[in-house]
Scaffold this motif. Structure first.
Motif, PDB file in Angstrom:
ATOM      1  N   ARG A 202     -29.807  79.449 107.124  1.00  0.00           N
ATOM      2  CA  ARG A 202     -30.686  80.585 106.805  1.00  0.00           C
ATOM      3  C   ARG A 202     -31.553  80.279 105.595  1.00  0.00           C
ATOM      4  O   ARG A 202     -32.768  80.573 105.594  1.00  0.00           O
ATOM      5  CB  ARG A 202     -29.845  81.840 106.530  1.00  0.00           C
ATOM      6  CG  ARG A 202     -30.703  83.097 106.270  1.00  0.00           C
ATOM      7  CD  ARG A 202     -29.937  84.171 105.557  1.00  0.00           C
ATOM      8  NE  ARG A 202     -29.606  83.810 104.181  1.00  0.00           N
ATOM      9  CZ  ARG A 202     -30.485  83.797 103.182  1.00  0.00           C
ATOM     10  NH1 ARG A 202     -31.758  84.109 103.386  1.00  0.00           N
ATOM     11  NH2 ARG A 202     -30.092  83.453 101.961  1.00  0.00           N
ATOM     12  N   ARG A 203     -30.959  79.672 104.572  1.00  0.00           N
ATOM     13  CA  ARG A 203     -31.714  79.364 103.352  1.00  0.00           C
ATOM     14  C   ARG A 203     -32.810  78.340 103.631  1.00  0.00           C
ATOM     15  O   ARG A 203     -33.933  78.461 103.133  1.00  0.00           O
ATOM     16  CB  ARG A 203     -30.761  78.854 102.268  1.00  0.00           C
ATOM     17  CG  ARG A 203     -29.769  79.907 101.815  1.00  0.00           C
ATOM     18  CD  ARG A 203     -28.816  79.395 100.746  1.00  0.00           C
ATOM     19  NE  ARG A 203     -27.806  80.404 100.465  1.00  0.00           N
ATOM     20  CZ  ARG A 203     -26.936  80.340  99.458  1.00  0.00           C
ATOM     21  NH1 ARG A 203     -26.947  79.286  98.644  1.00  0.00           N
ATOM     22  NH2 ARG A 203     -26.052  81.301  99.259  1.00  0.00           N
TER      23      ARG A 203
ATOM     24  N   THR B 227     -22.255  76.743 106.974  1.00  0.00           N
ATOM     25  CA  THR B 227     -23.374  76.207 107.747  1.00  0.00           C
ATOM     26  C   THR B 227     -24.407  77.269 108.069  1.00  0.00           C
ATOM     27  O   THR B 227     -25.624  77.042 107.942  1.00  0.00           O
ATOM     28  CB  THR B 227     -22.853  75.578 109.052  1.00  0.00           C
ATOM     29  OG1 THR B 227     -21.993  74.486 108.731  1.00  0.00           O
ATOM     30  CG2 THR B 227     -24.007  75.069 109.909  1.00  0.00           C
ATOM     31  N   GLU B 228     -23.960  78.435 108.490  1.00  0.00           N
ATOM     32  CA  GLU B 228     -24.893  79.485 108.884  1.00  0.00           C
ATOM     33  C   GLU B 228     -25.759  79.927 107.707  1.00  0.00           C
ATOM     34  O   GLU B 228     -26.989  80.099 107.852  1.00  0.00           O
ATOM     35  CB  GLU B 228     -24.129  80.695 109.458  1.00  0.00           C
ATOM     36  CG  GLU B 228     -23.427  80.434 110.772  1.00  0.00           C
ATOM     37  CD  GLU B 228     -22.158  79.596 110.627  1.00  0.00           C
ATOM     38  OE1 GLU B 228     -21.635  79.489 109.487  1.00  0.00           O
ATOM     39  OE2 GLU B 228     -21.697  79.040 111.652  1.00  0.00           O
ATOM     40  N   GLU B 229     -25.143  80.107 106.552  1.00  0.00           N
ATOM     41  CA  GLU B 229     -25.900  80.549 105.383  1.00  0.00           C
ATOM     42  C   GLU B 229     -26.841  79.448 104.904  1.00  0.00           C
ATOM     43  O   GLU B 229     -27.978  79.718 104.497  1.00  0.00           O
ATOM     44  CB  GLU B 229     -24.952  80.951 104.259  1.00  0.00           C
ATOM     45  CG  GLU B 229     -25.619  81.314 102.941  1.00  0.00           C
ATOM     46  CD  GLU B 229     -26.607  82.472 103.043  1.00  0.00           C
ATOM     47  OE1 GLU B 229     -27.428  82.613 102.108  1.00  0.00           O
ATOM     48  OE2 GLU B 229     -26.579  83.226 104.044  1.00  0.00           O
TER      49      GLU B 229
ATOM     50  N   HIS C  54     -31.743  63.674 106.374  1.00  0.00           N
ATOM     51  CA  HIS C  54     -31.524  64.830 105.509  1.00  0.00           C
ATOM     52  C   HIS C  54     -31.705  66.117 106.298  1.00  0.00           C
ATOM     53  O   HIS C  54     -32.246  66.101 107.415  1.00  0.00           O
ATOM     54  CB  HIS C  54     -32.504  64.805 104.322  1.00  0.00           C
ATOM     55  CG  HIS C  54     -33.940  64.746 104.737  1.00  0.00           C
ATOM     56  ND1 HIS C  54     -34.607  63.551 104.935  1.00  0.00           N
ATOM     57  CD2 HIS C  54     -34.849  65.711 105.011  1.00  0.00           C
ATOM     58  CE1 HIS C  54     -35.857  63.779 105.291  1.00  0.00           C
ATOM     59  NE2 HIS C  54     -36.029  65.091 105.354  1.00  0.00           N
ATOM     60  N   LEU C  55     -31.252  67.208 105.744  1.00  0.00           N
ATOM     61  CA  LEU C  55     -31.443  68.503 106.376  1.00  0.00           C
ATOM     62  C   LEU C  55     -32.905  68.898 106.269  1.00  0.00           C
ATOM     63  O   LEU C  55     -33.491  68.878 105.176  1.00  0.00           O
ATOM     64  CB  LEU C  55     -30.555  69.558 105.726  1.00  0.00           C
ATOM     65  CG  LEU C  55     -29.042  69.334 105.832  1.00  0.00           C
ATOM     66  CD1 LEU C  55     -28.288  70.496 105.181  1.00  0.00           C
ATOM     67  CD2 LEU C  55     -28.614  69.168 107.288  1.00  0.00           C
ATOM     68  N   LYS C  56     -33.491  69.261 107.387  1.00  0.00           N
ATOM     69  CA  LYS C  56     -34.899  69.630 107.413  1.00  0.00           C
ATOM     70  C   LYS C  56     -35.155  70.805 106.473  1.00  0.00           C
ATOM     71  O   LYS C  56     -34.477  71.827 106.544  1.00  0.00           O
ATOM     72  CB  LYS C  56     -35.326  70.001 108.828  1.00  0.00           C
ATOM     73  CG  LYS C  56     -36.808  70.307 108.966  1.00  0.00           C
ATOM     74  CD  LYS C  56     -37.176  70.632 110.398  1.00  0.00           C
ATOM     75  CE  LYS C  56     -38.669  70.941 110.511  1.00  0.00           C
ATOM     76  NZ  LYS C  56     -39.030  71.271 111.920  1.00  0.00           N
ATOM     77  N   GLY C  57     -36.125  70.626 105.575  1.00  0.00           N
ATOM     78  CA  GLY C  57     -36.462  71.673 104.616  1.00  0.00           C
ATOM     79  C   GLY C  57     -35.857  71.453 103.244  1.00  0.00           C
ATOM     80  O   GLY C  57     -36.218  72.141 102.288  1.00  0.00           O
TER      81      GLY C  57
ATOM     82  N   VAL D   1     -33.397  73.961  98.488  1.00  0.00           N
ATOM     83  CA  VAL D   1     -32.133  73.287  98.758  1.00  0.00           C
ATOM     84  C   VAL D   1     -32.312  71.837  98.330  1.00  0.00           C
ATOM     85  O   VAL D   1     -33.138  71.105  98.885  1.00  0.00           O
ATOM     86  CB  VAL D   1     -31.754  73.380 100.244  1.00  0.00           C
ATOM     87  CG1 VAL D   1     -30.452  72.631 100.504  1.00  0.00           C
ATOM     88  CG2 VAL D   1     -31.629  74.852 100.663  1.00  0.00           C
ATOM     89  N   VAL D   2     -31.564  71.408  97.324  1.00  0.00           N
ATOM     90  CA  VAL D   2     -31.776  70.128  96.657  1.00  0.00           C
ATOM     91  C   VAL D   2     -30.687  69.133  97.024  1.00  0.00           C
ATOM     92  O   VAL D   2     -29.500  69.386  96.814  1.00  0.00           O
ATOM     93  CB  VAL D   2     -31.810  70.325  95.123  1.00  0.00           C
ATOM     94  CG1 VAL D   2     -31.814  68.983  94.405  1.00  0.00           C
ATOM     95  CG2 VAL D   2     -33.030  71.148  94.726  1.00  0.00           C
ATOM     96  N   ASP D   3     -31.103  68.010  97.582  1.00  0.00           N
ATOM     97  CA  ASP D   3     -30.203  66.928  97.973  1.00  0.00           C
ATOM     98  C   ASP D   3     -30.120  65.935  96.816  1.00  0.00           C
ATOM     99  O   ASP D   3     -31.123  65.386  96.381  1.00  0.00           O
ATOM    100  CB  ASP D   3     -30.767  66.254  99.234  1.00  0.00           C
ATOM    101  CG  ASP D   3     -29.794  65.290  99.885  1.00  0.00           C
ATOM    102  OD1 ASP D   3     -29.072  64.590  99.158  1.00  0.00           O
ATOM    103  OD2 ASP D   3     -29.791  65.206 101.131  1.00  0.00           O
TER     104      ASP D   3
END
Length: 454
Positions: free
Chosen positions: A262-263, A257-259, A283-286, A270-272
Motif C-alpha cells: 500500500r505504501r 506485505t500488504e501494508e 528491488h521493490l517497485k517504487g 520506502v528506502v532500500d
C-alpha cells in the motif's frame, strides 16, 4: 584534564567529554546520548555540566535530555530564545567544573550567538588548556556563515574574521583545539584540512582566517566558496530551540506485505539500504536506494533529498536498519517504520522485483545512442571544475523536483563515486524513466576514453 572525543563521522562532527577524573563537562553532544554516557562510565566520571557552542544547524542536540537525565547544569547562551529552562551563560563568564575552569568566549560568526569555551586544568599554575570552538575556528578554516539568513551572511563572515582572532588571543598558543565541525560537515567552509588534531598556535600560523591580513579579502573569498547545504538544516535550529525529547532507537516490528505494498502504491518514501548494485539487480517497485554506510553519505543525502516530515519506511538487514534509525534520529527523523530482511523476497514475497542496468564507463562508451542524456548529479561546483562533454547537471538534491524537465529518452546517470548516482537512478526508476546507473568514479572517466571538459 582529559578530553574524550566522540566521533560522528556520518555528519562530520565531534562531541567532547572533558573531565578531571571525577566530574565532567560535555560539549555539543549528539542526540544519541548513550555514547556519551558510555564514555563517562568508562572514565569513571559523573556528568555535572553540559554546554552548547550554538544552536546547531546540522543535527538535533542531545544536550537537554542529557542534562535533565543526569541533573547537570545545561549551559546555553543567555541571548538564545529557548522554550525550556537552561543555565544562561555570557561572554567572559567563568564556570568551575571540579578542578577545571571553564571560560566562556563570545565568537559570533557561524551564528550570531555562537560561544566557544576555553577550559583550563586548575590543579597547578601551568595547567593544560583546551579550546572548544564549535563552528568558529576549525582545522584550516572556519564554520560557514550563511545558515542563519542570506541577509546576515556577509555580516557574520566579518564577525567570523574578528571572532577567531579574539579566540586565539584568549588562549595559550599550545592549547589544544577541539572544534565540533570540520570533519566532513557541511557546516564548514573554505580550505579545511584533514588533520586529526591541532593547537591554537598551529592554527595561528596556518589557518587562512588568521593569516589573511585583509578582512575584506577574507570575507570575499569565504562568500565565493559558499555552496549548497542539506535541506534538513532548516529544521535543526528551531527544533533545538524548542527542546527535543529522547531518541527512539529501537527497531520496530516489520511492516507486513500488504501494508508495504500500500505504501509503495501510494508513493510513500520506502528506502532500500542495501548495496547499490544489489538494488539495481532487484528491488521493490517504487522504492529508492540509499545505500547505508558507504562513505558516510547516508544521513546527509537522505535528509537532503526526501521532503521533511514525510512517512518513511526502511528496508534492509536488521543491523543496517538499526544503525540507520540511530543516524536519522540525529537529524530529527524519528521512528521510521521498517521491513527487516536481506532481499525483496523477504519483504514482499509475492512482488516481482524491478531492476535497471548498470555498468562502468565502458558501458557508456559502447552503449550510448544519439539522443541519450548523460546526467551528472554532482554539486554545481564539482560540475564546473570538470564534467563530461555535453552532460546535463542536476544535483541529486534537486532531482525530485526536476525529473519532469528531463527528455523522454535513456538517461545515463553518474556522480563522483556512484553513491549519489545510485540515489538518482532509483528516483528516475521510481518515476518510470529509462535509466542506466554508471557505477564508477568520475576521476576514471577520461582514462576510459570519455571526453571531459574543461
Amino acid at each position: 584534564m582529559d578530553v574524550v572525543v566522540i566521533e560522528t563521522p556520518q555528519l562530520g562532527d565531534r562531541s567532547y567529554l572533558v573531565h578531571d577524573g571525577n566530574v565532567a563537562l560535555v560539549i555539543d553532544p549528539q542526540r544519541d546520548i548513550d555514547r556519551v554516557e558510555a564514555a563517562a562510565r568508562e572514565a569513571g566520571v559523573r556528568i555535572t555540566h553540559v554546554a552548547e557552542t550554538h544552536l546547531h544547524n546540522d543535527y538535533v542536540t542531545g544536550g537537554l535530555v542529557l542534562a535533565e537525565k543526569h541533573g547537570a547544569a545545561y549551559l546555553v547562551n543567555a541571548e538564545d530564545h529557548l522554550a525550556f529552562t537552561r543555565v544562561p551563560v555570557t561572554d567572559g563568564q567563568v564556570i568551575r567544573v571540579g578542578q577545571l575552569v571553564v571560560r566562556v568566549v563570545a565568537t559570533p560568526g557561524h551564528t550570531h550567538t555562537h560561544l566557544s569555551y576555553v577550559v583550563r586544568d586548575d590543579t597547578h599554575d601551568d595547567g593544560a588548556e583546551a579550546v572548544f570552538s564549535g563552528g568558529s575556528l576549525l582545522y584550516g578554516s572556519v564554520g560557514r556563515t550563511d545558515l542563519v539568513s542570506s541577509d546576515d551572511t556577509a555580516t557574520l563572515a566579518h564577525d567570523q574574521y574578528s571572532s577567531v582572532r579574539r579566540l586565539v588571543d584568549s588562549a595559550d598558543p599550545d592549547a589544544a583545539l577541539y572544534p565540533t565541525h570540520g570533519f566532513g560537515s557541511f557546516c564548514s567552509i573554505g580550505p579545511a584540512s584533514h588533520q586529526e588534531s591541532s593547537t591554537i598556535g598551529e592554527q595561528a600560523k596556518s589557518n587562512h582566517a588568521l593569516t589573511d591580513p585583509d578582512e575584506d579579502h577574507f570575507v570575499s573569498e569565504l562568500l565565493a566558496n559558499i555552496t549548497a547545504y542539506p535541506a534538513y538544516y532548516a529544521h535543526m535550529s528551531p527544533l533545538n530551540a524548542a527542546g527535543v525529547g529522547p531518541a527512539a532507537l529501537a527497531v520496530p516490528d516489520s511492516v507486513n506485505t500488504e501494508e508495504l505494498t500500500r505504501r509503495l502504491d501510494a508513493g510513500e518514501w520506502v528506502v532500500d539500504l542495501r548495496h547499490r548494485v544489489a538494488f539495481a539487480d532487484g528491488h521493490l517497485k517504487g522504492s529508492v536506494s540509499f545505500e547505508y554506510g558507504k562513505g558516510d553519505n547516508f544521513t546527509s543525502y537522505l535528509g537532503w533529498v526526501i521532503p521533511w516530515n514525510q512517512p518513511l519506511t526502511l528496508l534492509g538487514p536488521r543491523g543496517e536498519v538499526e544503525k540507520a534509525i540511530r543516524d536519522l534520529a540525529r537529524i530529527g527523523i524519528d521512528s521510521p517504520d521498517a521491513a527487516v530482511g536481506h532481499q525483496p523476497g523477504e519483504w514482499s514475497p509475492e512482488s516481482t522485483p524491478a531492476s535497471y542496468p548498470y555498468g562502468e564507463w565502458t558501458a557508456l562508451l559502447k552503449g550510448r545512442a544519439p539522443g541519450d542524456v548523460v546526467l551528472d548529479v554532482r554539486r554545481p561546483e564539482e560540475f564546473g571544475a570538470s564534467h563530461i562533454k555535453g552532460a546535463l547537471n542536476i544535483p541529486v538534491y534537486e532531482l525530485p523536483g526536476k525529473i519532469t524537465e528531463l527528455p523522454e529518452t535513456k538517461i545515463w546517470v553518474h556522480c563522483a563515486t556512484g553513491y549519489r548516482a545510485s540515489v538518482a537512478a532509483s528516483l528516475l526508476d521510481r518515476a518510470g524513466r529509462d535509466v542506466v546507473l554508471i557505477n564508477a568514479r568520475f576521476k576514471d572517466a577520461a582514462g576510459a576514453g570519455i571526453e571531459t571538459v574543461p
